[in-house]
Design a protein around this motif. Structure first.
Motif, PDB file in Angstrom:
ATOM      1  N   PRO A 247      -6.900  49.930  72.566  1.00  0.00           N
ATOM      2  CA  PRO A 247      -6.128  50.831  71.707  1.00  0.00           C
ATOM      3  C   PRO A 247      -4.679  51.018  72.134  1.00  0.00           C
ATOM      4  N   PHE A 248      -4.279  50.434  73.248  1.00  0.00           N
ATOM      5  CA  PHE A 248      -3.013  50.810  73.860  1.00  0.00           C
ATOM      6  C   PHE A 248      -1.793  50.529  72.974  1.00  0.00           C
ATOM      7  N   LEU A 249      -1.782  49.378  72.342  1.00  0.00           N
ATOM      8  CA  LEU A 249      -0.624  49.002  71.536  1.00  0.00           C
ATOM      9  C   LEU A 249      -0.910  49.033  70.035  1.00  0.00           C
ATOM     10  N   SER A 250      -2.155  48.863  69.662  1.00  0.00           N
ATOM     11  CA  SER A 250      -2.497  48.825  68.229  1.00  0.00           C
ATOM     12  C   SER A 250      -2.405  50.192  67.567  1.00  0.00           C
ATOM     13  N   THR A 251      -2.719  51.263  68.313  1.00  0.00           N
ATOM     14  CA  THR A 251      -2.813  52.585  67.702  1.00  0.00           C
ATOM     15  C   THR A 251      -1.501  53.012  67.070  1.00  0.00           C
ATOM     16  N   LEU A 252      -0.390  52.763  67.743  1.00  0.00           N
ATOM     17  CA  LEU A 252       0.906  53.171  67.192  1.00  0.00           C
ATOM     18  C   LEU A 252       1.210  52.435  65.896  1.00  0.00           C
ATOM     19  N   MET A 253       0.911  51.139  65.849  1.00  0.00           N
ATOM     20  CA  MET A 253       1.184  50.367  64.634  1.00  0.00           C
ATOM     21  C   MET A 253       0.345  50.885  63.462  1.00  0.00           C
ATOM     22  N   ILE A 254      -0.939  51.124  63.729  1.00  0.00           N
ATOM     23  CA  ILE A 254      -1.805  51.654  62.681  1.00  0.00           C
ATOM     24  C   ILE A 254      -1.317  53.024  62.238  1.00  0.00           C
ATOM     25  N   ALA A 255      -0.888  53.836  63.208  1.00  0.00           N
ATOM     26  CA  ALA A 255      -0.403  55.184  62.896  1.00  0.00           C
ATOM     27  C   ALA A 255       0.842  55.152  62.020  1.00  0.00           C
ATOM     28  N   ILE A 256       1.689  54.151  62.204  1.00  0.00           N
ATOM     29  CA  ILE A 256       2.895  54.035  61.360  1.00  0.00           C
ATOM     30  C   ILE A 256       2.493  53.863  59.908  1.00  0.00           C
TER      31      ILE A 256
END
Length: 341
Positions: free
Chosen positions: A193-202
């Motif tokens: 989840p470290f890098l994917s979460t921010l992209m999904i959140a955008i």
């Protein structure tokens, strides 16, 4: 049905898929230019790094309404088919020999055992990745969605962005910026989840709050983010000896991908056609199979002694066509229920 789909987003997904194929095909990596480095190949590699972040942003955008209303049931319905596909393709990549010459001369177990031992040497990372490197996308997507779904289930949507940013910062510090900060992570931080979460959140927040940017502003954001990403990689290479082409996510990457997303959102009917929607529905299948086709195409080229710039370009064209044909063939068999979502 096609009237409800956003044509520009489908184009974005297709271009992102092509970028992923180019990254994995590694064209022009045997053409040193400056300091004995193949800068054309290295730049092509990094210029495609918007692709998976854009996939994540679009996933967050489309799942937002259902995830907001029924977080955990939606997560389950969305994730189980993806996990099934991920497991099936992991088994395929674990089973299929990669080095055809070694397979022919030394046998199946001799060819496969080295790869199996490599995966077993870091089992936790393999768990978050799967049977082949590019399959990390599916666990990464599910992990990021799980973080956001938990925030929704707890009625704490205000925490989505802070948590996503914190995970991203940690992912960078223990990932590409590890030589600077010295933080050791139990897994390769591109996974999970470290890098994917921010992209999904955008994507999630863009739809939730109906965020929009004019095309020109979005383009400037994308160019600025891309420039920052490329310069960061150069800084890491010059200062810390980090290979230029290993950086999946950097500080500029979310800005770059978000800029492209808002550019596409501003032109929703760009290139609308039935052919576009027919082709775009096979994107996940092509993504899953394409690396196997790259491996066998490059094996064949080596056996035939086919190399050079023409070979570099040819492999991309071959992989695109053959991967599409294979996905269409799978779609006509009962295997589609296992290998395609």
């Amino acid at each position: 049905m096609n009237k409800d789909r956003i044509a520009s987003f489908e184009w974005g997904r297709l271009i992102a898929l092509l970028a992923v194929i180019i990254i994995h095909a590694k064209p022009f990596m045997n053409a040193p230019i400056i300091d004995e480095l193949p800068w054309v190949g290295l730049l092509l590699n990094q210029l495609g790094r918007f692709a998976v972040p854009l996939f994540f942003i679009l996933a967050g955008y489309f799942i937002m309404p259902k995830l907001s209303e029924m977080a955990l049931p939606t997560l389950k319905r969305y994730s189980l088919p993806l996990l099934k596909v991920w497991l099936a393709w992991s088994i395929i990549y674990l089973a299929m020999p990669f080095n055809l010459m070694k397979f022919y001369t030394e046998g199946y177990l001799a060819e496969r055992s080295g790869y199996w031992n490599f995966l077993l040497s870091n089992p936790l990372n393999t768990l978050f990745e799967g049977g082949m490197v590019h399959l990390w996308y599916i666990p990464g997507l599910i992990c990021g969605l799980a973080v956001i779904a938990l925030c929704c289930a707890l009625k704490q949507q205000k925490l989505i962005l802070p948590v996503a940013v914190a995970l991203y910062v940690y992912g960078l510090m223990a990932g590409s910026y590890q030589p600077i900060f010295g933080i050791e992570a139990p897994v390769f931080t591109r996974n999970g989840p470290f890098l994917s979460t921010l992209m999904i959140a955008i994507g999630f927040m863009a739809r939730k709050h109906n965020y929009k940017l004019p095309f020109v502003i979005a383009a400037l954001l994308a160019i600025g983010g891309m420039g920052l990403h490329l310069l960061e990689g150069l800084f890491l290479l010059k200062q810390h000896g980090t290979a230029y082409n290993i950086n999946d996510f950097l500080m500029g990457t979310p800005l770059w991908a978000a800029g492209i997303f808002f550019m596409l959102a501003d032109k929703p009917d760009f290139g609308r056609s039935p052919a576009l929607f027919k082709l775009s529905k096979d994107i996940l299948g092509i993504y899953l199979v394409h690396l196997l086709i790259i491996i066998y195409t490059l094996n064949t080229f080596r056996i035939l002694g086919f190399s050079g710039y023409v070979a570099d370009i040819s492999v991309i064209a071959i992989v695109c066509v053959v991967s599409y044909v294979i996905v269409k063939l799978i779609d006509k068999t009962p295997l589609k229920n296992v290998l395609l979502r």
